[in-house]
Design a protein around this motif. Structure first.
Motif, PDB file in Angstrom:
ATOM      1  N   GLY A 248       3.901 167.836  91.765  1.00 22.42           N
ATOM      2  CA  GLY A 248       5.028 167.393  92.554  1.00 22.42           C
ATOM      3  C   GLY A 248       6.166 166.927  91.671  1.00 22.42           C
ATOM      4  N   VAL A 249       7.068 166.148  92.257  1.00 23.05           N
ATOM      5  CA  VAL A 249       8.188 165.577  91.523  1.00 23.05           C
ATOM      6  C   VAL A 249       7.673 164.338  90.782  1.00 23.05           C
ATOM      7  CG1 VAL A 249      10.478 164.581  91.711  1.00 23.05           C
ATOM      8  CG2 VAL A 249       9.781 166.409  93.290  1.00 23.05           C
ATOM      9  N   THR A 250       7.925 164.293  89.492  1.00 33.57           N
ATOM     10  CA  THR A 250       7.418 163.205  88.661  1.00 33.57           C
ATOM     11  C   THR A 250       8.555 162.318  88.187  1.00 33.57           C
ATOM     12  OG1 THR A 250       5.616 164.616  87.876  1.00 33.57           O
ATOM     13  CG2 THR A 250       6.078 162.611  86.608  1.00 33.57           C
ATOM     14  N   GLN A 251       8.431 161.023  88.487  1.00 33.32           N
ATOM     15  CA  GLN A 251       9.442 160.075  88.047  1.00 33.32           C
ATOM     16  C   GLN A 251       8.809 159.064  87.100  1.00 33.32           C
ATOM     17  OE1 GLN A 251      11.415 159.487  92.345  1.00 33.32           O
ATOM     18  NE2 GLN A 251      12.590 158.546  90.690  1.00 33.32           N
ATOM     19  N   THR A 252       9.537 158.766  86.043  1.00 29.74           N
ATOM     20  CA  THR A 252       9.077 157.741  85.108  1.00 29.74           C
ATOM     21  C   THR A 252      10.241 156.855  84.709  1.00 29.74           C
ATOM     22  OG1 THR A 252       9.477 159.249  83.245  1.00 29.74           O
ATOM     23  CG2 THR A 252       7.223 159.143  84.121  1.00 29.74           C
ATOM     24  N   PRO A 253       9.981 155.567  84.436  1.00 32.85           N
ATOM     25  CA  PRO A 253       8.715 154.888  84.681  1.00 32.85           C
ATOM     26  C   PRO A 253       8.562 154.530  86.158  1.00 32.85           C
ATOM     27  CG  PRO A 253      10.333 153.338  83.876  1.00 32.85           C
ATOM     28  CD  PRO A 253      11.018 154.672  83.903  1.00 32.85           C
ATOM     29  N   ARG A 254       7.437 154.022  86.565  1.00 29.55           N
ATOM     30  CA  ARG A 254       7.249 153.613  87.960  1.00 29.55           C
ATOM     31  C   ARG A 254       7.876 152.255  88.243  1.00 29.55           C
ATOM     32  NH1 ARG A 254       3.337 155.553  91.215  1.00 29.55           N
ATOM     33  NH2 ARG A 254       4.532 154.358  92.757  1.00 29.55           N
ATOM     34  N   TYR A 255       7.848 151.390  87.265  1.00 31.95           N
ATOM     35  CA  TYR A 255       8.392 150.040  87.427  1.00 31.95           C
ATOM     36  C   TYR A 255       9.188 149.660  86.180  1.00 31.95           C
ATOM     37  CZ  TYR A 255       4.785 149.884  91.016  1.00 31.95           C
ATOM     38  OH  TYR A 255       3.994 150.163  92.096  1.00 31.95           O
ATOM     39  N   LEU A 256      10.256 148.903  86.423  1.00 34.86           N
ATOM     40  CA  LEU A 256      11.105 148.420  85.334  1.00 34.86           C
ATOM     41  C   LEU A 256      11.637 147.050  85.695  1.00 34.86           C
ATOM     42  CD1 LEU A 256      13.541 151.283  84.170  1.00 34.86           C
ATOM     43  CD2 LEU A 256      11.965 149.979  82.734  1.00 34.86           C
TER      44      LEU A 256
ATOM     45  N   LEU B 171      22.542 142.261  89.564  1.00 38.02           N
ATOM     46  CA  LEU B 171      21.395 141.896  90.391  1.00 38.02           C
ATOM     47  C   LEU B 171      21.266 142.839  91.592  1.00 38.02           C
ATOM     48  CD1 LEU B 171      21.644 137.986  90.451  1.00 38.02           C
ATOM     49  CD2 LEU B 171      20.167 139.423  89.031  1.00 38.02           C
ATOM     50  N   GLY B 172      22.406 143.266  92.128  1.00 41.81           N
ATOM     51  CA  GLY B 172      22.406 144.142  93.292  1.00 41.81           C
ATOM     52  C   GLY B 172      21.904 145.547  93.027  1.00 41.81           C
ATOM     53  N   ASP B 173      21.672 145.876  91.769  1.00 44.36           N
ATOM     54  CA  ASP B 173      21.135 147.205  91.435  1.00 44.36           C
ATOM     55  C   ASP B 173      19.625 147.253  91.608  1.00 44.36           C
ATOM     56  OD1 ASP B 173      23.426 147.469  88.622  1.00 44.36           O
ATOM     57  OD2 ASP B 173      23.717 147.998  90.745  1.00 44.36           O
ATOM     58  N   SER B 174      19.017 146.119  91.891  1.00 48.76           N
ATOM     59  CA  SER B 174      17.573 146.097  92.138  1.00 48.76           C
ATOM     60  C   SER B 174      17.279 146.949  93.368  1.00 48.76           C
ATOM     61  CB  SER B 174      17.096 144.662  92.375  1.00 48.76           C
ATOM     62  OG  SER B 174      17.247 143.887  91.214  1.00 48.76           O
ATOM     63  N   ALA B 175      16.434 147.944  93.189  1.00 46.93           N
ATOM     64  CA  ALA B 175      16.189 148.900  94.271  1.00 46.93           C
ATOM     65  C   ALA B 175      15.079 149.856  93.860  1.00 46.93           C
ATOM     66  CB  ALA B 175      17.456 149.708  94.570  1.00 46.93           C
ATOM     67  N   LEU B 176      14.694 150.681  94.813  1.00 45.32           N
ATOM     68  CA  LEU B 176      13.818 151.812  94.529  1.00 45.32           C
ATOM     69  C   LEU B 176      14.714 153.027  94.316  1.00 45.32           C
ATOM     70  CD1 LEU B 176      10.899 152.998  94.418  1.00 45.32           C
ATOM     71  CD2 LEU B 176      11.161 153.471  96.877  1.00 45.32           C
ATOM     72  N   TYR B 177      14.593 153.653  93.172  1.00 47.37           N
ATOM     73  CA  TYR B 177      15.390 154.834  92.871  1.00 47.37           C
ATOM     74  C   TYR B 177      14.495 156.061  93.021  1.00 47.37           C
ATOM     75  CZ  TYR B 177      19.059 151.742  91.455  1.00 47.37           C
ATOM     76  OH  TYR B 177      20.033 150.773  91.480  1.00 47.37           O
ATOM     77  N   LEU B 178      14.936 156.937  93.901  1.00 41.31           N
ATOM     78  CA  LEU B 178      14.148 158.112  94.242  1.00 41.31           C
ATOM     79  C   LEU B 178      14.848 159.383  93.795  1.00 41.31           C
ATOM     80  CD1 LEU B 178      13.252 156.920  97.818  1.00 41.31           C
ATOM     81  CD2 LEU B 178      11.540 157.502  96.104  1.00 41.31           C
TER      82      LEU B 178
ATOM     83  N   GLY C  57       9.231 157.534  92.915  1.00 44.34           N
ATOM     84  CA  GLY C  57      10.278 156.541  92.724  1.00 44.34           C
ATOM     85  C   GLY C  57      10.065 155.645  91.523  1.00 44.34           C
ATOM     86  N   THR C  58      11.150 155.015  91.116  1.00 40.78           N
ATOM     87  CA  THR C  58      11.137 153.976  90.081  1.00 40.78           C
ATOM     88  C   THR C  58      11.634 152.691  90.718  1.00 40.78           C
ATOM     89  OG1 THR C  58      11.507 155.486  88.232  1.00 40.78           O
ATOM     90  CG2 THR C  58      12.110 153.172  87.908  1.00 40.78           C
ATOM     91  N   ARG C  59      10.789 151.659  90.662  1.00 44.82           N
ATOM     92  CA  ARG C  59      11.183 150.357  91.212  1.00 44.82           C
ATOM     93  C   ARG C  59      11.860 149.563  90.108  1.00 44.82           C
ATOM     94  NH1 ARG C  59      11.869 148.341  96.091  1.00 44.82           N
ATOM     95  NH2 ARG C  59       9.914 149.289  96.758  1.00 44.82           N
ATOM     96  N   LEU C  60      13.177 149.342  90.245  1.00 41.26           N
ATOM     97  CA  LEU C  60      13.954 148.612  89.255  1.00 41.26           C
ATOM     98  C   LEU C  60      14.220 147.200  89.767  1.00 41.26           C
ATOM     99  CD1 LEU C  60      15.730 148.374  86.689  1.00 41.26           C
ATOM    100  CD2 LEU C  60      17.616 149.300  88.062  1.00 41.26           C
ATOM    101  N   THR C  61      13.887 146.230  88.961  1.00 38.87           N
ATOM    102  CA  THR C  61      14.194 144.834  89.266  1.00 38.87           C
ATOM    103  C   THR C  61      15.112 144.302  88.180  1.00 38.87           C
ATOM    104  OG1 THR C  61      12.037 144.516  90.324  1.00 38.87           O
ATOM    105  CG2 THR C  61      13.256 142.531  89.690  1.00 38.87           C
ATOM    106  N   VAL C  62      16.253 143.775  88.591  1.00 37.80           N
ATOM    107  CA  VAL C  62      17.213 143.185  87.651  1.00 37.80           C
ATOM    108  C   VAL C  62      17.169 141.675  87.820  1.00 37.80           C
ATOM    109  CG1 VAL C  62      19.602 143.132  86.887  1.00 37.80           C
ATOM    110  CG2 VAL C  62      18.650 145.239  87.847  1.00 37.80           C
ATOM    111  N   VAL C  63      16.924 140.993  86.708  1.00 42.05           N
ATOM    112  CA  VAL C  63      16.800 139.524  86.772  1.00 42.05           C
ATOM    113  C   VAL C  63      17.899 138.843  85.949  1.00 42.05           C
ATOM    114  CG1 VAL C  63      14.330 139.619  87.176  1.00 42.05           C
ATOM    115  CG2 VAL C  63      15.195 139.475  84.826  1.00 42.05           C
TER     116      VAL C  63
END
Lengths: 113, 113
Positions: free
Chosen positions: A3-11, A83-90, A107-113
């Protein structure tokens, strides 16, 4: 068929940093599009690439950019993270022989702290 | 502004009944229409696509399109608890697929055992 492969899964990133996300489409698919998903705004179109050319771009600031390579793999980059860029990127890929149906990666789950 | 509207729900349907999900879109030139299912914490999964007026059936799913009314619907027959998910309506404005997809915010469907 992979399938479609996204990396990384979490950031997890800090405000002001930049980030690069990667997407490998389904073999033979030449169209790759990117979406941002947040609880408040839902799924929003970022941009679409076909044969290494950006075909269209959604309503996002210039901090969001992307590119596609000759093997159809795509990357998106977000600079000066907020901070508002925190999201799931698909990422989604499509083949014109499939009537433009788009298949999404995990997807890649991006968290900005 | 190209918009896709869905009732956010939750829509609660008893097991075995027909679930009816609706979607309206603003761009009269829209070409392709899709229904995606998204389970919590997962990426969207394409379940139906429709391109011309009328009904399209695939197993327990029927998509209906009325371009004059700018209306798309999804019927799920013999609803199962595993159908509980968020259903996203998506519209492609360009026949060539260059615009990416515009998504509604989704309808949360709950199938009650």
């Amino acid at each position: 068929k992979a399938g479609v492969t996204q990396t990384p899964r979490y950031l997890i990133k800090t405000r002001g940093q930049q980030v690069t996300l990667s997407c490998s489409p389904i073999s033979g698919h030449r169209s790759v599009s990117w979406y941002q998903q947040t609880p408040g705004q839902g799924l929003q179109f970022l941009f679409e690439y076909f044969s290494e050319t950006q075909r269209n771009k959604g309503n996002f600031p210039g901090r969001f950019s992307g590119r596609q390579f000759s093997n159809s793999r795509s990357e998106m980059n977000v600079s000066t993270l907020e901070l508002g860029d925190s999201a799931l990127y698909l990422c989604a890929s499509s083949s014109r022989t499939q009537n433009y149906g788009y298949t999404f990666g995990s997807g890649t789950r991006l968290t900005v702290v | 502004q190209k918009e896709v509207e869905q009732n956010s729900g939750p829509l609660s349907v008893p097991e075995g009944a027909i679930a009816s999900l609706n979607c309206t879109y603003s761009d009269r030139g829209s070409q392709s229409f899709f229904w995606y299912r998204q389970y919590s914490g997962k990426s969207p999964e394409l379940i139906m696509s429709i391109y011309s007026n009328g009904d399209k059936e695939d197993g327990r799913f029927t998509a209906q399109l009325n371009k004059a009314s700018q209306y798309v619907s999804l019927l799920i027959r013999d609803s199962q608890p595993s159908d509980s998910a968020t259903y996203l309506c998506a519209v492609n404005h360009s026949g060539g697929g260059a615009d990416g997809l515009t998504f509604g915010k989704g309808t949360h469907l709950i199938i009650q055992p």
